[in-house]
Design a protein around this motif. Structure first.
Motif, PDB file in Angstrom:
ATOM      1  N   CYS A 105       0.832  -1.208   0.000  1.00 43.01           N
ATOM      2  CA  CYS A 105       0.000   0.000   0.000  1.00 43.01           C
ATOM      3  C   CYS A 105       0.864   1.255   0.000  1.00 43.01           C
ATOM      4  CB  CYS A 105      -0.915  -0.007   1.223  1.00 43.01           C
ATOM      5  SG  CYS A 105      -2.096   1.367   1.255  1.00 43.01           S
ATOM      6  N   SER A 107       1.974   4.953   0.803  1.00 49.22           N
ATOM      7  CA  SER A 107       1.860   5.893   1.903  1.00 49.22           C
ATOM      8  C   SER A 107       2.781   7.050   1.519  1.00 49.22           C
ATOM      9  CB  SER A 107       2.259   5.242   3.238  1.00 49.22           C
ATOM     10  OG  SER A 107       2.128   6.139   4.314  1.00 49.22           O
ATOM     11  N   CYS A 135      -1.345   9.724   6.326  1.00 47.45           N
ATOM     12  CA  CYS A 135      -0.480   8.547   6.163  1.00 47.45           C
ATOM     13  C   CYS A 135      -0.710   7.528   7.276  1.00 47.45           C
ATOM     14  CB  CYS A 135       0.992   8.971   6.133  1.00 47.45           C
ATOM     15  SG  CYS A 135       1.473   9.881   4.650  1.00 47.45           S
ATOM     16  N   TRP A 138      -4.028   5.862   6.668  1.00 44.68           N
ATOM     17  CA  TRP A 138      -3.882   5.024   5.472  1.00 44.68           C
ATOM     18  C   TRP A 138      -3.195   3.711   5.830  1.00 44.68           C
ATOM     19  CZ3 TRP A 138      -1.137   7.608   0.689  1.00 44.68           C
ATOM     20  CH2 TRP A 138      -1.539   6.976  -0.493  1.00 44.68           C
ATOM     21  N   GLU A 139      -2.101   3.822   6.581  1.00 45.30           N
ATOM     22  CA  GLU A 139      -1.345   2.628   6.958  1.00 45.30           C
ATOM     23  C   GLU A 139      -2.155   1.741   7.915  1.00 45.30           C
ATOM     24  OE1 GLU A 139       2.518   3.656   8.383  1.00 45.30           O
ATOM     25  OE2 GLU A 139       3.098   4.678   6.521  1.00 45.30           O
ATOM     26  N   LEU A 154       4.178  -1.122   3.523  1.00 48.12           N
ATOM     27  CA  LEU A 154       3.737   0.272   3.488  1.00 48.12           C
ATOM     28  C   LEU A 154       4.818   1.127   2.837  1.00 48.12           C
ATOM     29  CD1 LEU A 154       2.567   0.246   7.205  1.00 48.12           C
ATOM     30  CD2 LEU A 154       1.081  -0.033   5.198  1.00 48.12           C
ATOM     31  N   ARG A 156       6.438   4.330   2.147  1.00 45.43           N
ATOM     32  CA  ARG A 156       6.548   5.733   2.539  1.00 45.43           C
ATOM     33  C   ARG A 156       7.373   6.453   1.479  1.00 45.43           C
ATOM     34  NH1 ARG A 156       7.339   4.671   9.082  1.00 45.43           N
ATOM     35  NH2 ARG A 156       5.198   3.920   9.398  1.00 45.43           N
ATOM     36  N   PRO A 214       6.659  -0.783   7.202  1.00 46.31           N
ATOM     37  CA  PRO A 214       7.083   0.378   6.416  1.00 46.31           C
ATOM     38  C   PRO A 214       8.372   0.159   5.636  1.00 46.31           C
ATOM     39  CG  PRO A 214       7.506   0.727   8.758  1.00 46.31           C
ATOM     40  CD  PRO A 214       6.698  -0.523   8.650  1.00 46.31           C
TER      41      PRO A 214
END
Length: 292
Positions: A105, A107, A135, A138-139, A154, A156, A214
Motif C-alpha cells: 500500500c 503511503s 499517512c 492510510w497505513e 507500506l 513511505r 514500512p
C-alpha cells in the motif's frame, strides 16, 4: 507472480506494470481512468473482481497538489484512508486461496511530519500535521489485511523523479527558464527517488518474503531543498535566483505550502539496504543527469 495494481495508469503504476511484465510477472491492472480499457474500480473497491493474485499493489488516491480547501482535504482522506478500509473489507470476502499473499500500500514520507535536519528511517515515530494524519490512517487501514493472513508493506514514498510524470517535468521547465530557486530557507529535507528505483524497490519488496511493514521509498542520499535546487540548476546549466519566500507561499497555498513545500524530511531507506536492494541511482546528481 500474478500482481494486481490499482492506479495502474498513473505515473508509478505505468512504470511498475511495464517493469513487472518485463521481469516475467503477470499484471492485472485496475484504474479509475475512464477509457483506459482496464478493469475499473471507479470510486468503490467492490468493482475489483475476485481473481487469484499473489500480490496487490495499491497506488490510487487523490492528488495532493492543489489548494487544500476543506473539500480537497476530504477527497484526499476518503480516497486514501476510507478507500483502503473498504478495499481490505472487500478482500475479506474473497476466497482465501484467491487473496493476495501480500498487500503493498502506498503511503508517504509525510508520515514523519517535518523532521527538520534529523535523518529518519522506518523506525522513526509519526510526525504531526495533516499529511502525517493521512499517512497514519492510510497505513492503519492497510494493516487490517494482516488479520486476513496477508503480508502488508507500506511504501513511505518521497518525490519520485521521472521524465513522464510527477514533479520533475514542471521543475525542468521552470528551472530551464532560469526561474528556479529554493523554497523558503531551503533547509527542509527533500526525500527523492528515481522512478526506476521506485518500481525496482516495490518489486524487490514483494519478492522478499521477510519484508513487511514500512519501507521508505527513497534514495540513500538525503538532501535539503537548497541542495536539490543547486544540483538541478547545475545539471540544467541555469541560474536559480528566484527563491520563493516562506510568507508568500504560506499566503498563497496555506496548509499545502507549510507541509509539502516548507516542511520536509531527510529520509534514509534502511529497509531497502537491509534487503540488499541495489540502487541504480544512488546520488541526486546522477539521477538528474540521467533524466536530463
Amino acid at each position: 507472480m500474478r500482481i494486481g495494481i490499482t492506479g495502474a495508469t498513473g505515473f508509478i503504476g505505468r512504470h511498475l506494470s511495464a517493469s513487472a511484465r518485463k521481469q516475467g510477472h503477470e499484471v492485472v491492472a485496475y484504474s479509475r481512468r475512464l477509457g483506459s480499457g482496464l478493469t475499473q474500480p471507479k470510486e468503490a473497491p467492490h468493482a475489483l473482481p475476485e481473481t487469484k493474485l499473489d500480490a496487490l499493489v495499491h497506488l490510487s488516491g487523490e492528488s495532493l497538489l492543489g489548494f487544500w480547501t476543506h473539500e480537497k482535504r476530504d477527497r484526499i482522506w476518503k480516497s486514501r484512508v476510507d478507500f483502503t478500509e473498504a478495499l481490505v473489507a472487500h478482500l475479506a470476502k474473497w476466497k482465501p486461496e484467491n487473496r493476495p499473499k501480500a498487500l503493498v500500500c502506498a503511503s508517504g514520507a509525510g508520515f514523519y511530519g517535518n523532521s527538520g535536519t534529523e535523518l529518519v528511517d522506518e523506525s522513526a515515530p509519526r510526525g504531526e500535521g495533516f499529511l502525517a494524519d493521512v499517512c497514519a490512517g492510510w497505513e492503519k487501514a492497510a494493516l487490517r489485511a494482516e488479520s486476513l493472513g496477508m503480508r502488508v508493506i507500506l511504501l513511505r514514498t518521497g518525490m519520485v523523479l521521472g521524465t513522464d510524470g510527477g514533479a520533475f517535468p514542471l521543475l525542468k521547465r521552470v528551472f530551464g527558464l532560469g526561474l528556479g530557486g529554493r523554497l523558503g530557507a531551503g533547509t527542509q529535507g527533500m526525500a527523492w527517488i528515481h522512478i526506476d528505483d521506485a518500481v525496482g524497490l516495490i518489486l524487490k519488496s514483494i519478492e522478499t518474503e521477510s519484508v513487511r511493514g514500512p519501507v521508505n521509498l527513497c534514495a540513500p542520499e538525503a538532501v535539503t531543498n537548497a541542495e536539490f535546487t543547486q544540483q538541478l540548476a547545475a545539471v540544467l546549466k541555469r541560474p536559480a535566483f528566484f527563491h520563493a519566500p516562506a510568507f508568500a507561499l504560506k499566503l498563497l497555498l496555506r496548509g499545502m505550502a507549510e507541509e509539502m513545500l516548507l516542511g520536509g524530511q531527510r529520509v534514509i531507506p534502511r529497509v531497502a539496504t537491509e534487503m540488499g536492494y541495489g540502487f541504480a541511482h544512488l546520488t541526486l546528481s546522477g539521477a538528474l543527469k540521467a533524466l536530463v
